[in-house]
Design a protein around this motif. Sequence first.
Motif, PDB file in Angstrom:
ATOM      1  N   THR A  63      51.886 -22.412   0.666  1.00 31.78           N
ATOM      2  CA  THR A  63      53.139 -22.421  -0.102  1.00 31.78           C
ATOM      3  C   THR A  63      54.202 -21.576   0.580  1.00 31.78           C
ATOM      4  O   THR A  63      55.361 -21.990   0.697  1.00 31.78           O
ATOM      5  CB  THR A  63      52.876 -21.886  -1.527  1.00 31.78           C
ATOM      6  OG1 THR A  63      51.803 -22.634  -2.092  1.00 31.78           O
ATOM      7  CG2 THR A  63      54.117 -22.012  -2.400  1.00 31.78           C
ATOM      8  N   LEU A  64      53.830 -20.388   1.035  1.00 31.07           N
ATOM      9  CA  LEU A  64      54.796 -19.544   1.740  1.00 31.07           C
ATOM     10  C   LEU A  64      55.280 -20.249   3.012  1.00 31.07           C
ATOM     11  O   LEU A  64      56.463 -20.155   3.364  1.00 31.07           O
ATOM     12  CB  LEU A  64      54.171 -18.181   2.069  1.00 31.07           C
ATOM     13  CG  LEU A  64      53.943 -17.274   0.843  1.00 31.07           C
ATOM     14  CD1 LEU A  64      53.070 -16.072   1.199  1.00 31.07           C
ATOM     15  CD2 LEU A  64      55.268 -16.791   0.255  1.00 31.07           C
ATOM     16  N   ILE A  67      57.857 -22.911   2.004  1.00 30.05           N
ATOM     17  CA  ILE A  67      59.160 -22.305   1.686  1.00 30.05           C
ATOM     18  C   ILE A  67      59.881 -21.910   2.973  1.00 30.05           C
ATOM     19  O   ILE A  67      61.072 -22.203   3.149  1.00 30.05           O
ATOM     20  CB  ILE A  67      58.977 -21.093   0.736  1.00 30.05           C
ATOM     21  CG1 ILE A  67      58.445 -21.571  -0.625  1.00 30.05           C
ATOM     22  CG2 ILE A  67      60.301 -20.330   0.564  1.00 30.05           C
ATOM     23  CD1 ILE A  67      58.045 -20.461  -1.586  1.00 30.05           C
ATOM     24  N   GLU A  68      59.151 -21.292   3.882  1.00 33.99           N
ATOM     25  CA  GLU A  68      59.750 -20.882   5.160  1.00 33.99           C
ATOM     26  C   GLU A  68      60.291 -22.099   5.925  1.00 33.99           C
ATOM     27  O   GLU A  68      61.419 -22.079   6.447  1.00 33.99           O
ATOM     28  CB  GLU A  68      58.693 -20.141   5.996  1.00 33.99           C
ATOM     29  CG  GLU A  68      59.220 -19.613   7.306  1.00 33.99           C
ATOM     30  CD  GLU A  68      58.183 -18.750   8.045  1.00 33.99           C
ATOM     31  OE1 GLU A  68      57.390 -18.056   7.370  1.00 33.99           O
ATOM     32  OE2 GLU A  68      58.168 -18.787   9.291  1.00 33.99           O
ATOM     33  N   ILE A  71      63.527 -23.547   4.337  1.00 36.20           N
ATOM     34  CA  ILE A  71      64.732 -22.755   4.628  1.00 36.20           C
ATOM     35  C   ILE A  71      65.189 -23.004   6.065  1.00 36.20           C
ATOM     36  O   ILE A  71      66.370 -23.252   6.332  1.00 36.20           O
ATOM     37  CB  ILE A  71      64.474 -21.250   4.395  1.00 36.20           C
ATOM     38  CG1 ILE A  71      64.184 -20.989   2.918  1.00 36.20           C
ATOM     39  CG2 ILE A  71      65.678 -20.419   4.845  1.00 36.20           C
ATOM     40  CD1 ILE A  71      63.658 -19.602   2.632  1.00 36.20           C
ATOM     41  N   ILE A  78      69.020 -25.084   1.570  1.00 39.52           N
ATOM     42  CA  ILE A  78      68.104 -25.469   0.483  1.00 39.52           C
ATOM     43  C   ILE A  78      68.542 -24.825  -0.824  1.00 39.52           C
ATOM     44  O   ILE A  78      68.989 -23.684  -0.848  1.00 39.52           O
ATOM     45  CB  ILE A  78      66.656 -25.073   0.847  1.00 39.52           C
ATOM     46  CG1 ILE A  78      65.662 -25.514  -0.238  1.00 39.52           C
ATOM     47  CG2 ILE A  78      66.511 -23.563   1.049  1.00 39.52           C
ATOM     48  CD1 ILE A  78      64.813 -26.652   0.172  1.00 39.52           C
ATOM     49  N   LYS A  79      68.422 -25.581  -1.937  1.00 45.91           N
ATOM     50  CA  LYS A  79      68.835 -25.049  -3.246  1.00 45.91           C
ATOM     51  C   LYS A  79      67.680 -24.311  -3.926  1.00 45.91           C
ATOM     52  O   LYS A  79      66.522 -24.651  -3.718  1.00 45.91           O
ATOM     53  CB  LYS A  79      69.268 -26.196  -4.161  1.00 45.91           C
ATOM     54  CG  LYS A  79      70.484 -26.949  -3.663  1.00 45.91           C
ATOM     55  CD  LYS A  79      70.973 -27.915  -4.749  1.00 45.91           C
ATOM     56  CE  LYS A  79      71.729 -29.093  -4.147  1.00 45.91           C
ATOM     57  NZ  LYS A  79      70.929 -30.326  -4.067  1.00 45.91           N
ATOM     58  N   GLY A  80      68.037 -23.370  -4.770  1.00 48.50           N
ATOM     59  CA  GLY A  80      67.036 -22.646  -5.558  1.00 48.50           C
ATOM     60  C   GLY A  80      66.135 -23.598  -6.324  1.00 48.50           C
ATOM     61  O   GLY A  80      64.923 -23.406  -6.409  1.00 48.50           O
ATOM     62  N   SER A  81      66.738 -24.659  -6.871  1.00 43.48           N
ATOM     63  CA  SER A  81      65.947 -25.596  -7.681  1.00 43.48           C
ATOM     64  C   SER A  81      64.925 -26.330  -6.808  1.00 43.48           C
ATOM     65  O   SER A  81      63.859 -26.718  -7.288  1.00 43.48           O
ATOM     66  CB  SER A  81      66.868 -26.594  -8.375  1.00 43.48           C
ATOM     67  OG  SER A  81      67.594 -27.315  -7.400  1.00 43.48           O
ATOM     68  N   ILE A  83      63.417 -24.976  -4.122  1.00 40.23           N
ATOM     69  CA  ILE A  83      62.329 -24.020  -3.863  1.00 40.23           C
ATOM     70  C   ILE A  83      61.460 -23.865  -5.112  1.00 40.23           C
ATOM     71  O   ILE A  83      60.242 -23.721  -5.025  1.00 40.23           O
ATOM     72  CB  ILE A  83      62.909 -22.671  -3.400  1.00 40.23           C
ATOM     73  CG1 ILE A  83      63.696 -22.926  -2.109  1.00 40.23           C
ATOM     74  CG2 ILE A  83      61.804 -21.630  -3.206  1.00 40.23           C
ATOM     75  CD1 ILE A  83      63.726 -21.834  -1.118  1.00 40.23           C
ATOM     76  N   GLN A  84      62.107 -23.932  -6.274  1.00 39.93           N
ATOM     77  CA  GLN A  84      61.349 -23.883  -7.529  1.00 39.93           C
ATOM     78  C   GLN A  84      60.348 -25.050  -7.582  1.00 39.93           C
ATOM     79  O   GLN A  84      59.225 -24.900  -8.062  1.00 39.93           O
ATOM     80  CB  GLN A  84      62.328 -24.004  -8.698  1.00 39.93           C
ATOM     81  CG  GLN A  84      61.820 -23.404  -9.984  1.00 39.93           C
ATOM     82  CD  GLN A  84      62.959 -23.144 -10.943  1.00 39.93           C
ATOM     83  OE1 GLN A  84      63.984 -23.826 -10.913  1.00 39.93           O
ATOM     84  NE2 GLN A  84      62.807 -22.148 -11.798  1.00 39.93           N
ATOM     85  N   LEU A  87      57.319 -24.145  -5.638  1.00 46.28           N
ATOM     86  CA  LEU A  87      56.450 -23.263  -6.427  1.00 46.28           C
ATOM     87  C   LEU A  87      55.655 -24.073  -7.451  1.00 46.28           C
ATOM     88  O   LEU A  87      54.502 -23.761  -7.743  1.00 46.28           O
ATOM     89  CB  LEU A  87      57.268 -22.177  -7.133  1.00 46.28           C
ATOM     90  CG  LEU A  87      57.935 -21.136  -6.227  1.00 46.28           C
ATOM     91  CD1 LEU A  87      58.835 -20.219  -7.049  1.00 46.28           C
ATOM     92  CD2 LEU A  87      56.883 -20.299  -5.493  1.00 46.28           C
TER      93      LEU A  87
ATOM     94  N   LEU B  64      55.241 -14.568  -3.819  1.00 46.21           N
ATOM     95  CA  LEU B  64      55.539 -15.773  -4.590  1.00 46.21           C
ATOM     96  C   LEU B  64      56.203 -15.397  -5.918  1.00 46.21           C
ATOM     97  O   LEU B  64      57.110 -16.087  -6.383  1.00 46.21           O
ATOM     98  CB  LEU B  64      54.260 -16.592  -4.818  1.00 46.21           C
ATOM     99  CG  LEU B  64      53.701 -17.273  -3.554  1.00 46.21           C
ATOM    100  CD1 LEU B  64      52.303 -17.832  -3.793  1.00 46.21           C
ATOM    101  CD2 LEU B  64      54.625 -18.398  -3.072  1.00 46.21           C
ATOM    102  N   ILE B  71      64.752 -16.934  -8.178  1.00 44.70           N
ATOM    103  CA  ILE B  71      65.319 -18.234  -8.568  1.00 44.70           C
ATOM    104  C   ILE B  71      65.689 -18.223 -10.052  1.00 44.70           C
ATOM    105  O   ILE B  71      66.788 -18.634 -10.437  1.00 44.70           O
ATOM    106  CB  ILE B  71      64.322 -19.383  -8.276  1.00 44.70           C
ATOM    107  CG1 ILE B  71      64.084 -19.490  -6.771  1.00 44.70           C
ATOM    108  CG2 ILE B  71      64.861 -20.703  -8.821  1.00 44.70           C
ATOM    109  CD1 ILE B  71      62.919 -20.387  -6.401  1.00 44.70           C
ATOM    110  N   GLY B  76      68.949 -20.472 -10.099  1.00 40.89           N
ATOM    111  CA  GLY B  76      68.922 -21.380  -8.952  1.00 40.89           C
ATOM    112  C   GLY B  76      70.053 -21.164  -7.957  1.00 40.89           C
ATOM    113  O   GLY B  76      70.138 -21.875  -6.954  1.00 40.89           O
ATOM    114  N   ILE B  78      70.469 -18.616  -6.035  1.00 39.24           N
ATOM    115  CA  ILE B  78      70.019 -17.830  -4.880  1.00 39.24           C
ATOM    116  C   ILE B  78      70.162 -18.644  -3.585  1.00 39.24           C
ATOM    117  O   ILE B  78      69.937 -19.846  -3.569  1.00 39.24           O
ATOM    118  CB  ILE B  78      68.538 -17.402  -5.080  1.00 39.24           C
ATOM    119  CG1 ILE B  78      68.035 -16.525  -3.936  1.00 39.24           C
ATOM    120  CG2 ILE B  78      67.608 -18.599  -5.228  1.00 39.24           C
ATOM    121  CD1 ILE B  78      67.916 -15.110  -4.298  1.00 39.24           C
ATOM    122  N   LEU B  87      60.865 -13.426   2.346  1.00 38.16           N
ATOM    123  CA  LEU B  87      59.735 -13.736   3.249  1.00 38.16           C
ATOM    124  C   LEU B  87      59.600 -12.663   4.326  1.00 38.16           C
ATOM    125  O   LEU B  87      58.496 -12.333   4.754  1.00 38.16           O
ATOM    126  CB  LEU B  87      59.921 -15.111   3.903  1.00 38.16           C
ATOM    127  CG  LEU B  87      59.828 -16.315   2.968  1.00 38.16           C
ATOM    128  CD1 LEU B  87      60.183 -17.604   3.709  1.00 38.16           C
ATOM    129  CD2 LEU B  87      58.422 -16.445   2.358  1.00 38.16           C
TER     130      LEU B  87
END
Lengths: 234, 234
Positions: A63-64, A67-68, A71, A78-81, A83-84, A87, B64, B71, B76, B78, B87
């Motif tokens: 998962t990390l 995300i990396e 980005i 990338i939007k926060g939503s 990345i959510q 998760l 995480l 977020i 969202g 961020i 990270l």
Amino acid sequence: MIKTVAFDADDTLWHNEPLYSETTERFRRLLSAYHSPQWIGERLYETETRNLQHYGYGIKSFTLSMIETAIELTEGRIKGSEIQEILRFAKEMLQAPVRLLDHAAETVKRLAESYELMIITKGDLFDQESKVARSGLGDYFAAVEIVTEKDPQTYRAVASKSGVEMREFLMVGDSLKSDVLPVLEAGGHAIYVPYATPWQHETVPAEVASRYDFMRAGSIREIPGIIEELAAAN
Amino acid sequence: MIKTVAFDADDTLWHNEPLYSETTERFRRLLSAYHSPQWIGERLYETETRNLQHYGYGIKSFTLSMIETAIELTEGRIKGSEIQEILRFAKEMLQAPVRLLDHAAETVKRLAESYELMIITKGDLFDQESKVARSGLGDYFAAVEIVTEKDPQTYRAVASKSGVEMREFLMVGDSLKSDVLPVLEAGGHAIYVPYATPWQHETVPAEVASRYDFMRAGSIREIPGIIEELAAAN
């Protein structure tokens, strides 16, 4: 002659690879507005490989790395939503039902009548213990060893801790690199049961594999017969 | 009388809490444009607590939870570059030098002359093994057990695996909840060595602690003397 039969867990006792490939597919779709699916997949694989030394194996590490990658590939756009959403993939993976391979349950039960059984698996401690519990097979295993590396030294240490000699120890798994070759090097026995879709990180060049004399089965159900033959031949 | 002395690791042998509190402080600063530091800290703590059941302990889990909190707190908004910063915190935590507590090295060396030593710690397998290796103390410990939960059953299982009776087993640690009370319940001995800043997740109400009769030390250097007194009293 064989006293202990040890199993790898992911893609040996239960399905694991499909969870990663399905999530990779969802990740590709999530970022489809930014890049081609193939490019996204390649970058994710690169990030994962680079991060193994920092994070080790498992869903949290994966998962990390998603995300990396997200980005980097979007140059921070990338939007926060979004990345959510990544998760959310992680929590779904962690809670996914444990799907046993065909014949895994019956084979484990049968072998438990004659041998001491063990699970030896890499990965995340928390996640792997949870899967052993949810598999319903936990009670058949005298020991569950979750390790960071599967090398000859690891296998010798695990066997010695259980008071078993390497020549009485047999490992069953889907990875030549982790479950088969290091066990042979340590003086034990190993049966290779390849999974339908092998994991990219664990492939061994054919010229390396050909130097070893290992047993191979098409399905876990063949294991009891192979062990009996091995005992008869000695 | 005492044969095995087991140590907790984080904040018992080496400093750990400051790494988390320093990172939490950096996290608060990172989001200072969005919310007050106190509010950010409270929300992070809530997310961490809620996620323990999914993620377990350790730096990857904490990371995480930081991302999830960031977020949610920004609804969202961020930026990718801010998540990239989180990270970076994670990788810095994972690579941070292992700083031993004062007198930890000399005490471990001294105790190793008379007792079998062990480390029993919760947390992330990969990260904890790396810290044991980097601590320079690995060779003094006959076993390093990384476990998901520290309850009486866990301690009984670890002791039994090493062939030691609980009445010959003594645990040293900074958490009443994890290192002291469950060991006493399992019939063993325990010495509580509180750390300067206790970890919020591990506090025990005074009325619970008062029901137990445990030993307490101000520093790890007092442990050999306390064990000798314990032996003399029996």
